[in-house]
Write a protein that holds these residues in place. Sequence first.
Motif, PDB file in Angstrom:
ATOM      1  N   GLU A  58       0.888  -1.170   0.000  1.00 15.24           N
ATOM      2  CA  GLU A  58       0.000   0.000   0.000  1.00 15.24           C
ATOM      3  C   GLU A  58       0.925   1.218   0.000  1.00 15.24           C
ATOM      4  OE1 GLU A  58      -1.182   2.793   2.075  1.00 15.24           O
ATOM      5  OE2 GLU A  58      -2.350   2.991   0.248  1.00 15.24           O
ATOM      6  N   PRO A  59       0.985   1.958  -1.088  1.00 11.89           N
ATOM      7  CA  PRO A  59       1.971   3.030  -1.227  1.00 11.89           C
ATOM      8  C   PRO A  59       2.010   4.031  -0.077  1.00 11.89           C
ATOM      9  CG  PRO A  59       0.903   2.648  -3.325  1.00 11.89           C
ATOM     10  CD  PRO A  59       0.170   1.819  -2.307  1.00 11.89           C
ATOM     11  N   TYR A  60       0.858   4.437   0.437  1.00 10.09           N
ATOM     12  CA  TYR A  60       0.885   5.471   1.461  1.00 10.09           C
ATOM     13  C   TYR A  60       1.301   4.936   2.819  1.00 10.09           C
ATOM     14  CZ  TYR A  60      -0.726   8.212  -2.333  1.00 10.09           C
ATOM     15  OH  TYR A  60      -0.784   8.823  -3.557  1.00 10.09           O
ATOM     16  N   ALA A  61       1.082   3.645   3.069  1.00 13.21           N
ATOM     17  CA  ALA A  61       1.617   3.024   4.285  1.00 13.21           C
ATOM     18  C   ALA A  61       3.139   2.956   4.194  1.00 13.21           C
ATOM     19  CB  ALA A  61       1.016   1.641   4.486  1.00 13.21           C
ATOM     20  N   PHE A  62       3.645   2.626   3.002  1.00 11.69           N
ATOM     21  CA  PHE A  62       5.094   2.611   2.780  1.00 11.69           C
ATOM     22  C   PHE A  62       5.681   4.012   2.970  1.00 11.69           C
ATOM     23  CE2 PHE A  62       8.445   3.240  -0.541  1.00 11.69           C
ATOM     24  CZ  PHE A  62       9.466   2.563   0.111  1.00 11.69           C
ATOM     25  N   LYS A  63       5.040   5.002   2.419  1.00 11.75           N
ATOM     26  CA  LYS A  63       5.516   6.382   2.553  1.00 11.75           C
ATOM     27  C   LYS A  63       5.535   6.818   4.019  1.00 11.75           C
ATOM     28  CE  LYS A  63       4.660  11.081   0.890  1.00 11.75           C
ATOM     29  NZ  LYS A  63       3.791  11.914   0.051  1.00 11.75           N
ATOM     30  N   ALA A  64       4.489   6.473   4.746  1.00 17.97           N
ATOM     31  CA  ALA A  64       4.422   6.821   6.175  1.00 17.97           C
ATOM     32  C   ALA A  64       5.526   6.119   6.950  1.00 17.97           C
ATOM     33  CB  ALA A  64       3.056   6.460   6.741  1.00 17.97           C
ATOM     34  N   TRP A  65       5.793   4.861   6.620  1.00 13.96           N
ATOM     35  CA  TRP A  65       6.867   4.115   7.285  1.00 13.96           C
ATOM     36  C   TRP A  65       8.217   4.764   7.006  1.00 13.96           C
ATOM     37  CZ3 TRP A  65      11.102   1.330   5.490  1.00 13.96           C
ATOM     38  CH2 TRP A  65      11.754   0.532   6.434  1.00 13.96           C
ATOM     39  N   CYS A  66       8.453   5.146   5.762  1.00 16.83           N
ATOM     40  CA  CYS A  66       9.716   5.808   5.412  1.00 16.83           C
ATOM     41  C   CYS A  66       9.896   7.090   6.223  1.00 16.83           C
ATOM     42  CB  CYS A  66       9.778   6.123   3.919  1.00 16.83           C
ATOM     43  SG  CYS A  66      10.037   4.678   2.867  1.00 16.83           S
ATOM     44  N   ALA A  67       8.835   7.873   6.349  1.00 16.08           N
ATOM     45  CA  ALA A  67       8.900   9.116   7.128  1.00 16.08           C
ATOM     46  C   ALA A  67       9.173   8.812   8.600  1.00 16.08           C
ATOM     47  CB  ALA A  67       7.603   9.903   6.978  1.00 16.08           C
ATOM     48  N   LYS A  68       8.535   7.785   9.114  1.00 14.64           N
ATOM     49  CA  LYS A  68       8.693   7.423  10.534  1.00 14.64           C
ATOM     50  C   LYS A  68      10.123   7.003  10.853  1.00 14.64           C
ATOM     51  CE  LYS A  68       6.731   4.471  14.104  1.00 14.64           C
ATOM     52  NZ  LYS A  68       5.685   3.499  14.414  1.00 14.64           N
ATOM     53  N   VAL A  69      10.747   6.245   9.944  1.00 18.31           N
ATOM     54  CA  VAL A  69      12.110   5.772  10.211  1.00 18.31           C
ATOM     55  C   VAL A  69      13.180   6.697   9.639  1.00 18.31           C
ATOM     56  CG1 VAL A  69      11.390   3.368  10.454  1.00 18.31           C
ATOM     57  CG2 VAL A  69      12.170   4.191   8.232  1.00 18.31           C
ATOM     58  N   GLY A  70      12.746   7.728   8.917  1.00 15.44           N
ATOM     59  CA  GLY A  70      13.682   8.746   8.440  1.00 15.44           C
ATOM     60  C   GLY A  70      14.503   8.347   7.234  1.00 15.44           C
ATOM     61  N   ILE A  71      13.895   7.631   6.291  1.00 16.39           N
ATOM     62  CA  ILE A  71      14.606   7.274   5.069  1.00 16.39           C
ATOM     63  C   ILE A  71      13.807   7.719   3.845  1.00 16.39           C
ATOM     64  CG2 ILE A  71      15.916   5.360   6.046  1.00 16.39           C
ATOM     65  CD1 ILE A  71      13.899   3.433   4.911  1.00 16.39           C
ATOM     66  N   VAL A  72      14.512   7.948   2.768  1.00 21.16           N
ATOM     67  CA  VAL A  72      13.895   8.380   1.514  1.00 21.16           C
ATOM     68  C   VAL A  72      13.324   7.147   0.811  1.00 21.16           C
ATOM     69  CG1 VAL A  72      14.370   9.418  -0.743  1.00 21.16           C
ATOM     70  CG2 VAL A  72      15.493  10.305   1.308  1.00 21.16           C
ATOM     71  N   PRO A  73      12.089   7.216   0.319  1.00 18.24           N
ATOM     72  CA  PRO A  73      11.528   6.081  -0.415  1.00 18.24           C
ATOM     73  C   PRO A  73      12.404   5.706  -1.615  1.00 18.24           C
ATOM     74  CG  PRO A  73       9.804   7.643   0.132  1.00 18.24           C
ATOM     75  CD  PRO A  73      11.120   8.301   0.466  1.00 18.24           C
ATOM     76  N   SER A  74      12.696   4.417  -1.713  1.00 16.75           N
ATOM     77  CA  SER A  74      13.564   3.895  -2.770  1.00 16.75           C
ATOM     78  C   SER A  74      13.393   2.380  -2.829  1.00 16.75           C
ATOM     79  CB  SER A  74      15.031   4.228  -2.457  1.00 16.75           C
ATOM     80  OG  SER A  74      15.434   3.555  -1.268  1.00 16.75           O
ATOM     81  N   VAL A  75      14.077   1.757  -3.768  1.00 14.95           N
ATOM     82  CA  VAL A  75      14.049   0.302  -3.857  1.00 14.95           C
ATOM     83  C   VAL A  75      14.642  -0.300  -2.582  1.00 14.95           C
ATOM     84  CG1 VAL A  75      14.955  -1.710  -5.096  1.00 14.95           C
ATOM     85  CG2 VAL A  75      14.070   0.236  -6.380  1.00 14.95           C
ATOM     86  N   ASP A  76      15.745   0.249  -2.102  1.00 17.68           N
ATOM     87  CA  ASP A  76      16.360  -0.280  -0.875  1.00 17.68           C
ATOM     88  C   ASP A  76      15.447  -0.087   0.329  1.00 17.68           C
ATOM     89  OD1 ASP A  76      18.640  -1.222  -2.144  1.00 17.68           O
ATOM     90  OD2 ASP A  76      19.736   0.650  -1.842  1.00 17.68           O
ATOM     91  N   ALA A  77      14.757   1.048   0.397  1.00 16.16           N
ATOM     92  CA  ALA A  77      13.795   1.279   1.480  1.00 16.16           C
ATOM     93  C   ALA A  77      12.658   0.275   1.381  1.00 16.16           C
ATOM     94  CB  ALA A  77      13.263   2.702   1.429  1.00 16.16           C
ATOM     95  N   LEU A  78      12.238  -0.042   0.169  1.00 21.03           N
ATOM     96  CA  LEU A  78      11.172  -1.014  -0.029  1.00 21.03           C
ATOM     97  C   LEU A  78      11.608  -2.400   0.432  1.00 21.03           C
ATOM     98  CD1 LEU A  78       8.372  -1.700  -0.985  1.00 21.03           C
ATOM     99  CD2 LEU A  78       9.262  -1.828  -3.319  1.00 21.03           C
ATOM    100  N   ARG A  79      12.852  -2.762   0.169  1.00 16.56           N
ATOM    101  CA  ARG A  79      13.374  -4.038   0.657  1.00 16.56           C
ATOM    102  C   ARG A  79      13.337  -4.073   2.184  1.00 16.56           C
ATOM    103  NH1 ARG A  79      18.933  -4.855  -0.758  1.00 16.56           N
ATOM    104  NH2 ARG A  79      18.616  -6.982  -0.037  1.00 16.56           N
ATOM    105  N   ALA A  80      13.780  -3.002   2.820  1.00 17.74           N
ATOM    106  CA  ALA A  80      13.763  -2.941   4.282  1.00 17.74           C
ATOM    107  C   ALA A  80      12.338  -3.022   4.813  1.00 17.74           C
ATOM    108  CB  ALA A  80      14.448  -1.659   4.758  1.00 17.74           C
ATOM    109  N   TYR A  81      11.432  -2.297   4.194  1.00 18.18           N
ATOM    110  CA  TYR A  81      10.024  -2.305   4.585  1.00 18.18           C
ATOM    111  C   TYR A  81       9.450  -3.720   4.491  1.00 18.18           C
ATOM    112  CZ  TYR A  81       5.009  -1.145   4.314  1.00 18.18           C
ATOM    113  OH  TYR A  81       3.659  -1.085   4.514  1.00 18.18           O
ATOM    114  N   ALA A  82       9.746  -4.411   3.405  1.00 14.58           N
ATOM    115  CA  ALA A  82       9.243  -5.775   3.220  1.00 14.58           C
ATOM    116  C   ALA A  82       9.780  -6.705   4.315  1.00 14.58           C
ATOM    117  CB  ALA A  82       9.623  -6.298   1.837  1.00 14.58           C
ATOM    118  N   ILE A  83      11.048  -6.577   4.626  1.00 16.38           N
ATOM    119  CA  ILE A  83      11.642  -7.415   5.674  1.00 16.38           C
ATOM    120  C   ILE A  83      10.963  -7.152   7.015  1.00 16.38           C
ATOM    121  CG2 ILE A  83      13.734  -7.802   7.048  1.00 16.38           C
ATOM    122  CD1 ILE A  83      15.305  -7.217   4.384  1.00 16.38           C
TER     123      ILE A  83
END
Length: 96
Positions: A58-83
Amino acid sequence: MRDLSQIVLKPDDFEAMAQMCRLDMRFPADFQEWSALINAAGQQASEMAVHNEPLELEPYAFKAWCAKVGIVPSVDALRAYAIVRRQQDRAWTAGF
């Protein structure tokens, strides 16, 4: 990239993800490239005997997670989010 296997992104949500990850030159240019990336990740996971549960993105959940952990949305951020999401889901289903 095996961590990207089994990530489910609806075609209608691709543009939102692409916009969020626009600073990442490695982010796929279109949904066809996205599908190829996910398929390649699935093949890599299979070759390494890694089983990832499907994860609906869900794109906006991913975006919110990136903001919460302080990282820029990217492929690497998506890998971390998935893990992280998969670990949380496993803990939840195990009763922790």
